[in-house]
Scaffold this motif. Structure first.
Motif, PDB file in Angstrom:
ATOM      1  N   GLY A  26       0.773  -1.232   0.000  1.00 55.57           N
ATOM      2  CA  GLY A  26       0.000   0.000   0.000  1.00 55.57           C
ATOM      3  C   GLY A  26       0.800   1.277   0.000  1.00 55.57           C
ATOM      4  O   GLY A  26       0.292   2.320  -0.348  1.00 55.57           O
ATOM      5  N   ARG A  27       2.041   1.236   0.442  1.00 56.59           N
ATOM      6  CA  ARG A  27       2.893   2.420   0.428  1.00 56.59           C
ATOM      7  C   ARG A  27       4.320   1.993   0.171  1.00 56.59           C
ATOM      8  O   ARG A  27       4.633   0.817   0.163  1.00 56.59           O
ATOM      9  CB  ARG A  27       2.823   3.156   1.775  1.00 56.59           C
ATOM     10  CG  ARG A  27       1.621   4.037   1.953  1.00 56.59           C
ATOM     11  CD  ARG A  27       1.678   4.784   3.274  1.00 56.59           C
ATOM     12  NE  ARG A  27       2.910   5.532   3.449  1.00 56.59           N
ATOM     13  CZ  ARG A  27       3.227   6.161   4.574  1.00 56.59           C
ATOM     14  NH1 ARG A  27       2.431   6.094   5.607  1.00 56.59           N
ATOM     15  NH2 ARG A  27       4.350   6.834   4.681  1.00 56.59           N
ATOM     16  N   THR A  28       5.177   2.954  -0.021  1.00 55.53           N
ATOM     17  CA  THR A  28       6.591   2.646  -0.200  1.00 55.53           C
ATOM     18  C   THR A  28       7.141   2.094   1.105  1.00 55.53           C
ATOM     19  O   THR A  28       7.353   2.815   2.065  1.00 55.53           O
ATOM     20  CB  THR A  28       7.379   3.897  -0.617  1.00 55.53           C
ATOM     21  OG1 THR A  28       6.792   4.438  -1.789  1.00 55.53           O
ATOM     22  CG2 THR A  28       8.829   3.544  -0.873  1.00 55.53           C
ATOM     23  N   PHE A  29       7.373   0.807   1.136  1.00 57.40           N
ATOM     24  CA  PHE A  29       7.726   0.104   2.359  1.00 57.40           C
ATOM     25  C   PHE A  29       8.984   0.655   2.998  1.00 57.40           C
ATOM     26  O   PHE A  29       9.082   0.790   4.219  1.00 57.40           O
ATOM     27  CB  PHE A  29       7.895  -1.384   2.035  1.00 57.40           C
ATOM     28  CG  PHE A  29       8.295  -2.231   3.196  1.00 57.40           C
ATOM     29  CD1 PHE A  29       9.587  -2.708   3.308  1.00 57.40           C
ATOM     30  CD2 PHE A  29       7.381  -2.567   4.177  1.00 57.40           C
ATOM     31  CE1 PHE A  29       9.966  -3.490   4.372  1.00 57.40           C
ATOM     32  CE2 PHE A  29       7.742  -3.354   5.253  1.00 57.40           C
ATOM     33  CZ  PHE A  29       9.039  -3.829   5.347  1.00 57.40           C
ATOM     34  N   SER A  30       9.952   1.016   2.197  1.00 55.67           N
ATOM     35  CA  SER A  30      11.249   1.400   2.734  1.00 55.67           C
ATOM     36  C   SER A  30      11.253   2.760   3.409  1.00 55.67           C
ATOM     37  O   SER A  30      12.228   3.121   4.054  1.00 55.67           O
ATOM     38  CB  SER A  30      12.298   1.374   1.627  1.00 55.67           C
ATOM     39  OG  SER A  30      11.942   2.291   0.605  1.00 55.67           O
ATOM     40  N   ASN A  74      13.503  -4.835   2.361  1.00 56.32           N
ATOM     41  CA  ASN A  74      12.733  -3.821   1.646  1.00 56.32           C
ATOM     42  C   ASN A  74      12.382  -4.265   0.229  1.00 56.32           C
ATOM     43  O   ASN A  74      11.386  -3.813  -0.332  1.00 56.32           O
ATOM     44  CB  ASN A  74      13.498  -2.499   1.632  1.00 56.32           C
ATOM     45  CG  ASN A  74      13.517  -1.846   3.004  1.00 56.32           C
ATOM     46  OD1 ASN A  74      12.719  -2.169   3.879  1.00 56.32           O
ATOM     47  ND2 ASN A  74      14.452  -0.928   3.211  1.00 56.32           N
ATOM     48  N   ALA A  75      13.169  -5.134  -0.347  1.00 58.46           N
ATOM     49  CA  ALA A  75      12.869  -5.626  -1.695  1.00 58.46           C
ATOM     50  C   ALA A  75      11.630  -6.523  -1.686  1.00 58.46           C
ATOM     51  O   ALA A  75      10.915  -6.609  -2.691  1.00 58.46           O
ATOM     52  CB  ALA A  75      14.065  -6.392  -2.245  1.00 58.46           C
ATOM     53  N   LYS A  76      11.368  -7.162  -0.540  1.00 55.69           N
ATOM     54  CA  LYS A  76      10.208  -8.048  -0.422  1.00 55.69           C
ATOM     55  C   LYS A  76       9.067  -7.419   0.373  1.00 55.69           C
ATOM     56  O   LYS A  76       8.053  -8.062   0.625  1.00 55.69           O
ATOM     57  CB  LYS A  76      10.626  -9.360   0.243  1.00 55.69           C
ATOM     58  CG  LYS A  76      11.609 -10.182  -0.566  1.00 55.69           C
ATOM     59  CD  LYS A  76      11.927 -11.499   0.128  1.00 55.69           C
ATOM     60  CE  LYS A  76      12.869 -12.343  -0.713  1.00 55.69           C
ATOM     61  NZ  LYS A  76      13.194 -13.643  -0.058  1.00 55.69           N
ATOM     62  N   ASN A  77       9.253  -6.176   0.814  1.00 55.26           N
ATOM     63  CA  ASN A  77       8.230  -5.488   1.612  1.00 55.26           C
ATOM     64  C   ASN A  77       7.834  -6.317   2.832  1.00 55.26           C
ATOM     65  O   ASN A  77       6.645  -6.436   3.169  1.00 55.26           O
ATOM     66  CB  ASN A  77       6.992  -5.185   0.781  1.00 55.26           C
ATOM     67  CG  ASN A  77       7.234  -4.075  -0.228  1.00 55.26           C
ATOM     68  OD1 ASN A  77       8.311  -3.486  -0.263  1.00 55.26           O
ATOM     69  ND2 ASN A  77       6.250  -3.813  -1.053  1.00 55.26           N
ATOM     70  N   THR A  78       8.815  -6.878   3.480  1.00 56.26           N
ATOM     71  CA  THR A  78       8.550  -7.798   4.585  1.00 56.26           C
ATOM     72  C   THR A  78       9.460  -7.488   5.771  1.00 56.26           C
ATOM     73  O   THR A  78      10.642  -7.177   5.582  1.00 56.26           O
ATOM     74  CB  THR A  78       8.746  -9.253   4.146  1.00 56.26           C
ATOM     75  OG1 THR A  78       7.865  -9.529   3.048  1.00 56.26           O
ATOM     76  CG2 THR A  78       8.433 -10.219   5.277  1.00 56.26           C
TER      77      THR A  78
END
Length: 124
Positions: A26-30, A74-78
């Motif tokens: 939903g948003r830029t995770f990083s 951050n590449a996996k948003n996890t």
């Protein structure tokens, strides 16, 4: 808006390990801090660990320091919570949280978004 989905909870014996995962969308995770809280029956939700947006800084509650490790990809948003040497007092529902700033905080009010929670039960 941010959506957070936790997974990885379960039943484990004392001394065992679990790894929790939290997938964000939903948003830029990083660009924001991520954290983990937990809530045991009859108790308030408490801070467990957090990691800043850049993964440079991590913070832990004294009760889990040396046993739990928070990390993020951050590449996996996890974001992950590796839990080792688990104790019965670690039994709780574990919640993933996302802040609207880079660093988060140790208080419930520092976090804007929450997952639905995942149950961790440690048997003695």
């Amino acid at each position: 808006q941010v959506q957070l989905v936790e997974s990885g909870g379960g039943l484990v014996q004392a001394g065992g390990s679990l790894r929790l995962s939290c997938a964000a969308s939903g948003r830029t995770f990083s660009s924001y801090a991520m954290g983990w809280f937990r809530q045991a029956p009859g108790k308030e939700r408490e801070f467990v660990a957090r990691v800043t947006w850049s993964t440079i800084r991590t913070f832990y509650a004294d009760s889990v320091k040396g046993r739990f490790t928070i990390s993020r990809d951050n590449a996996k948003n996890t974001v992950y919570l590796q839990m080792n040497s688990l104790k019965p007092e670690d039994t709780a529902v574990y919640y993933c949280a996302a802040a609207t700033n880079l660093y988060g905080g140790n208080r419930y009010g520092d976090w804007a978004y929450w997952g639905q929670g995942t149950q961790v039960t440690v048997s003695s």
